[in-house]
Design an enzyme around this catalytic site. Structure first.
Site, PDB file in Angstrom:
ATOM      1  N   TYR A 188     -14.246 -54.053  12.928  1.00  0.00           N
ATOM      2  CA  TYR A 188     -15.437 -54.532  14.060  1.00  0.00           C
ATOM      3  C   TYR A 188     -15.681 -56.012  13.782  1.00  0.00           C
ATOM      4  CZ  TYR A 188     -19.721 -55.097  16.577  1.00  0.00           C
ATOM      5  OH  TYR A 188     -20.640 -55.711  17.610  1.00  0.00           O
TER       6      TYR A 188
ATOM      7  N   ASP B  18     -16.821 -46.437   8.178  1.00  0.00           N
ATOM      8  CA  ASP B  18     -17.180 -46.677   9.587  1.00  0.00           C
ATOM      9  C   ASP B  18     -16.626 -45.622  10.386  1.00  0.00           C
ATOM     10  OD1 ASP B  18     -18.040 -47.380  12.016  1.00  0.00           O
ATOM     11  OD2 ASP B  18     -17.921 -49.747  11.872  1.00  0.00           O
TER      12      ASP B  18
ATOM     13  N   LYS C 261     -23.180 -45.778  19.992  1.00  0.00           N
ATOM     14  CA  LYS C 261     -21.804 -45.600  20.707  1.00  0.00           C
ATOM     15  C   LYS C 261     -22.033 -44.008  20.956  1.00  0.00           C
ATOM     16  CE  LYS C 261     -21.195 -49.706  20.074  1.00  0.00           C
ATOM     17  NZ  LYS C 261     -20.932 -50.323  18.822  1.00  0.00           N
TER      18      LYS C 261
ATOM     19  N   ARG D 216     -42.376 -47.103   8.752  1.00  0.00           N
ATOM     20  CA  ARG D 216     -41.300 -47.925   8.275  1.00  0.00           C
ATOM     21  C   ARG D 216     -40.767 -46.944   7.207  1.00  0.00           C
ATOM     22  NH1 ARG D 216     -41.962 -50.922   4.185  1.00  0.00           N
ATOM     23  NH2 ARG D 216     -43.826 -52.320   4.951  1.00  0.00           N
TER      24      ARG D 216
HETATM   25  C1  LIG Z   1     -16.831 -49.859  14.907  1.00  0.00           C
HETATM   26  C2  LIG Z   1     -18.042 -50.349  15.053  1.00  0.00           C
HETATM   27  N1  LIG Z   1     -18.936 -50.591  13.789  1.00  0.00           N
HETATM   28  C3  LIG Z   1     -20.119 -51.107  13.936  1.00  0.00           C
HETATM   29  C4  LIG Z   1     -20.728 -51.455  15.124  1.00  0.00           C
HETATM   30  C5  LIG Z   1     -21.994 -52.328  15.010  1.00  0.00           C
HETATM   31  O1  LIG Z   1     -22.867 -51.395  15.509  1.00  0.00           O
HETATM   32  P1  LIG Z   1     -24.176 -52.113  16.420  1.00  0.00           P
HETATM   33  O2  LIG Z   1     -23.931 -52.628  17.551  1.00  0.00           O
HETATM   34  O3  LIG Z   1     -24.866 -50.704  16.559  1.00  0.00           O
HETATM   35  O4  LIG Z   1     -25.063 -52.737  15.455  1.00  0.00           O
HETATM   36  C6  LIG Z   1     -19.783 -51.598  16.128  1.00  0.00           C
HETATM   37  C7  LIG Z   1     -20.296 -51.943  17.584  1.00  0.00           C
HETATM   38  O5  LIG Z   1     -19.869 -52.348  18.577  1.00  0.00           O
HETATM   39  C8  LIG Z   1     -18.590 -51.023  16.221  1.00  0.00           C
HETATM   40  O6  LIG Z   1     -17.974 -50.871  17.370  1.00  0.00           O
END
Ligand SMILES: Cc1ncc(COP(=O)(O)O)c(C=O)c1O
Length: 381
Positions: free
Chosen positions: A100, A172, A197, A48
């Site tokens: 998101y 992000d 992604k 961890r």
């Molecule tokens: C722009 C963005 N930020 C954060 C996330 C969240 O990531 P995760 O699905 O890996 O938890 C996503 C997921 O679709 C996203 O598109």
């Protein structure tokens, strides 16, 4: 040696295995490490806290974001969760309103209950954001390009605003990837990725990451990572290390294909609007040009017939594009934000940001673009 992006993607953080010379980082599928004597170990005690496969990936991700420290998590949401855990009850966050849906849900349904206050606003200019900052503001949260409207937020401007007000600024960077944009170079304190992604790139892993430069901030984030424990496993770390080796090649093709598709959609009689920052008439095209190297593989568009039914017909008719959540893999995906990724945002709120019923989002993959256009054409007609 100072390396350029493609060289770093392949080599940074990765060394031949010390015991065998294996060129690929082994999957250290272990929870613990034998200590030779009390307190005498080889740098790893418990997985961890640290794992060699994860560590190689963390160093690699830090390098491609031009950062000093990288931390990997079990998901993008777990990475964002770790950032908000830097805050205390009474603290305030100013966030983009076009973000998101899962991030919005985490903020409003979980952390709001712990006394953290969130303001969601359109981030057209630093001046507008300044109006929402007070002595309790501890974080400015930026997602750019935004999901799913592909708005571009001025990272440098927001970073300067954060510095002037003594608060943190996090970006992000999931849609852009470090191939297109490096927020730390523009003054951001923390970069967050849904590694799931483009960094993973093959739709086979859920993972998140944080990157930062400041020693003390990194220490606090490592403490949260280890204490809360939402770390990723060694097998997933291996898969992402492999994925990142082709990030530059994939991104180049994602961008080329997206450009061709944007041009095709712009000329289609049934299409109302196309949202892609590479289009010169895009409202933030100039900022995009100044902070990004190209414009990415994500785009959205609306139909002249702005109905749920018309959008449904389109997304169910495509054959090469797959109707699915997520983005950033080699294969092209189509999504309907109002009923999929953004279903957790109330209708009035989502429509205010442009997520109308006929909005369709594309994650343009790296297939032959002629086939992708033929597919869209038969679905639209
Ligand atoms: C722009 C963005 N930020 C954060 C996330 C969240 O990531 P995760 O699905 O890996 O938890 C996503 C997921 O679709 C996203 O598109």
């Amino acid at each position: 040696m100072k390396m350029k992006f493609g060289t770093k993607a392949i080599h940074a953080g990765v060394e031949p295995d010390k015991t065998t010379g294996a060129i690929m980082t082994p999957i250290y599928q272990t929870s613990t490490y034998v200590q030779e004597k009390l307190g005498e170990h080889k740098g790893f005690e418990y997985s961890r806290t640290g794992n060699p496969t994860r560590q190689a990936l963390e160093q690699n991700i830090a390098a491609i974001e031009n950062g000093k420290y990288g931390l990997c998590f079990a998901s993008g949401m777990a990475a964002t969760d770790a950032i908000i855990k830097l805050l205390n009850p009474g603290d305030e966050v100013v966030s983009t309103s076009d973000l998101y849906g899962g991030t919005y849900r985490l903020y409003t349904k979980i952390f709001a209950n712990y006394g953290i206050k969130f303001h969601f606003i359109g981030m057209e200019s630093p001046d507008k954001v300044a109006g929402y900052i007070n002595e309790n503001t501890k974080l400015i949260w930026v997602e750019t390009p935004t999901n799913p409207m592909l708005n571009i937020i001025d990272i440098k401007g927001m970073a300067e605003l954060a510095k002037a007000n003594n608060c943190l600024m996090a970006v992000d960077n999931t849609f852009a990837t470090p191939y297109l944009q490096n927020p730390l170079d523009l003054g951001a304190d923390i970069v967050m990725h849904s590694v799931t992604k483009y960094l993973g790139g093959h739709s086979d892993v859920i993972m998140g990451a944080l990157i930062c430069n400041d020693d003390e901030l990194a220490e606090r984030l490592y403490f949260i990572q280890n204490s809360s424990g939402a770390v990723c496993g060694p097998m997933d770390s291996f898969l992402v290390l492999r994925g990142i080796k082709t990030l530059h090649l994939r991104m180049q093709r994602h961008c080329e294909n997206a450009r061709a598709i944007a041009e095709y959609l712009l000329s289609h009689e049934k299409v109302e609007k196309v949202y892609w920052p590479g289009i010169p008439s895009h409202p933030n095209h100039d900022i995009a040009k100044s902070q990004m190297r190209d414009f990415g593989g994500m785009m959205s568009f609306t139909l002249k017939d702005d109905s749920l039914e018309a959008a449904k017909r389109m997304v169910e008719k495509v054959k090469i594009f797959s109707l699915a959540e997520s983005l950033g893999g080699v294969e092209s995906l189509v999504g309907h934000p109002a009923s999929m990724t953004h279903a957790s945002i109330p209708k009035e709120e989502r429509e205010r940001t442009g997520v109308v019923d006929s909005l369709i989002r594309l994650s343009v993959g790296v297939e032959d673009v002629e086939d992708l256009i033929t597919d869209l054409d038969q679905a639209l007609n």
